[in-house]
Motif scaffolding. Structure first.
Motif, short mmCIF file in Angstrom:
data_model
loop_
_atom_site.label_atom_id
_atom_site.label_comp_id
_atom_site.label_asym_id
_atom_site.label_seq_id
_atom_site.Cartn_x
_atom_site.Cartn_y
_atom_site.Cartn_z
N ASP A 198 -51.54 -39.98 6.78
CA ASP A 198 -51.35 -38.75 6.00
C ASP A 198 -49.85 -38.54 5.76
O ASP A 198 -49.41 -38.32 4.63
N GLN A 202 -47.98 -38.60 2.22
CA GLN A 202 -47.25 -37.41 1.73
C GLN A 202 -45.82 -37.77 1.35
O GLN A 202 -45.30 -37.31 0.33
N HIS A 268 -53.95 -36.93 -2.63
CA HIS A 268 -54.22 -35.57 -2.19
C HIS A 268 -55.07 -34.79 -3.20
O HIS A 268 -55.82 -33.89 -2.81
N HIS A 282 -59.01 -35.22 6.96
CA HIS A 282 -58.01 -35.34 5.89
C HIS A 282 -57.20 -36.63 5.99
O HIS A 282 -56.99 -37.33 5.00
N CYS A 286 -56.61 -39.97 3.28
CA CYS A 286 -55.31 -40.47 2.82
C CYS A 286 -55.17 -41.95 3.17
O CYS A 286 -54.78 -42.75 2.33
ZN ZN Z 1 -51.99 -34.61 3.59
#
Ligand code: ZN
Length: 394
Positions: A198, A202, A268, A282, A286
């Motif tokens: 994640d 990001q 996302h 989550h 990703c």
């Molecule tokens: Zn995220």
């Protein structure tokens, strides 16, 4: 590139042992605190009792609630009602993204006493949030979501009519982010894997975001270098674990800063409906999608927007993550996508079908993926391109 505004950030205390500063920081806000933690990540460790003793020594009174899963609007509303009459001075979230997001939303609503549904993006009346919010202190125990640095709390209801949406406002940004890499000691390898991917996603998505700027680019690159060095060895429990924990906590914090300032991308965008309709954590979304989404972004730009500046950025990321120079961009792009796919495999991140996604449901996912994150993807993807991202990881 050199025109930018940087929105509010928390004061940041980073480093091994910084948890010790928390009791004094709480005392700086008053004597009544609401503690919002995960079920195990902090309260089951030998940090909990000494922390509670420190609160007692400072005559700070506390209430404590735990968050067992990704928080729903109903859970947040319940807790806001439960604690309406406690006149807290400060809310402290200690845990993974779920605990921090729940704490952030509760801090924003305790004084307002309205349903969070009034403010969630994309559902309900979307009333403008005017506060006041209680001061919020974020203490992450995982390295992933970056919630300690962001202004949004992600809330979801799961199922056929589910959604995953943000309660977002500058007033919700934590007063303090206390990032103590030692807290990652209690983080199991599969959580390191999903959260680490994640953070990596990001950083990558904000680096190539249409809103990116020079200031945030520098942070994204620094975070990507740290994640490159530490994620796989920390997952394998290999080598200098203290240093790996520091680097992953650092990468995650930076990913929160970069995403809050310049937004994200297609991974996302898809994480929102996938997490709403299916029980997919989550970080797992990703990790499973980042390689295929990167491939489709690059392929679409080469075909339709060969002058898109994000292509040069993907080339730079390839050099950083693969730690070599390439003779031509195509070789670099292939190496980058292969490396991301290799990490996904090594970290054992499951395919989407593992969570129940079937090809017949792709239309519904695609129809619900064009929220805020998708808007800053470096190229506007058409439905067929988005379908390709999903099909590759079904
Ligand atoms: Zn995220």
């Amino acid at each position: 590139m050199f025109n930018f505004s940087i929105a509010r950030l928390p004061r940041i205390e980073f480093g091994a042992g910084t948890l010790k500063k928390l009791p004094d920081i709480i005392a700086g806000y008053g004597s009544r605190v609401l503690l919002v933690t995960g079920v195990r990540s902090f309260t089951n460790t030998d940090n909990w009792q000494p922390f509670i003793e420190q609160l007692k020594q400072r005559t700070i009174s506390w209430q404590h609630c735990t968050i067992a899963e990704e928080p729903s609007p109903a859970l947040v509303d319940d807790l806001v009602k439960t604690y309406a009459d406690h006149s807290f001075d400060v809310v402290v979230g200690i845990g993974g993204g779920s605990a921090l997001d729940a704490a952030k939303a509760i801090a924003g609503l305790l004084k307002v006493q309205r349903s969070v549904m009034d403010y969630l993006e994309g559902v309900g009346p979307e009333l403008p949030y005017a506060g006041p919010a209680l001061p919020f202190i974020a203490v992450p125990t995982t390295a992933g979501t970056g919630s300690e640095a962001t202004k949004n709390a992600v809330l979801s209801t799961q199922g056929e009519h589910g959604f995953k949406k943000s309660f977002r406002h500058d007033k919700l940004v934590a007063e303090y982010a206390i990032v103590d890499p030692d807290l990652l000691r209690s983080c199991p390898p599969e959580v390191i894997a999903a959260n680490g991917m994640d953070a990596l996603t990001q950083l990558l998505e904000s680096y190539v975001s249409t809103k990116s700027n020079a200031f945030i680019d520098a942070l994204a690159i620094s975070g990507l270098q740290a994640a490159r060095d530490a994620l796989i060895p920390l997952y394998r429990q290999d080598g200098q674990l203290q240093e790996h924990r520091e680097k992953m906590a650092y990468a995650a914090l930076l990913s929160g800063i970069t995403l809050a300032q310049v937004g994200l991308g297609s991974v996302h965008g898809l994480a929102s409906p996938l997490g709403a309709f299916y029980p997919i954590p989550h970080g797992a979304v990703c990790g499973t999608l980042v390689a295929s989404a990167t491939r489709i972004n690059i392929r679409s730009m080469l075909a339709r927007e060969p002058n898109n500046q994000a292509l040069a950025k993907y080339l730079h990321v390839a050099e950083i993550l693969c730690q070599k120079r390439f003779i031509d961009p195509e070789t670099a792009f292939t190496a980058l996508i292969d490396l991301l796919a290799q990490w996904t495999a090594e970290l054992a991140l499951p395919r989407l079908s593992h969570y129940g996604l079937q090809e017949t449901a792709l239309d519904k996912v695609i129809a619900n993926c064009r929220g805020s994150s998708m808007k800053t993807n470096p190229i506007v993807l058409n439905d067929e391109e988005i379908r390709q991202i999903l099909l590759e990881r079904l």
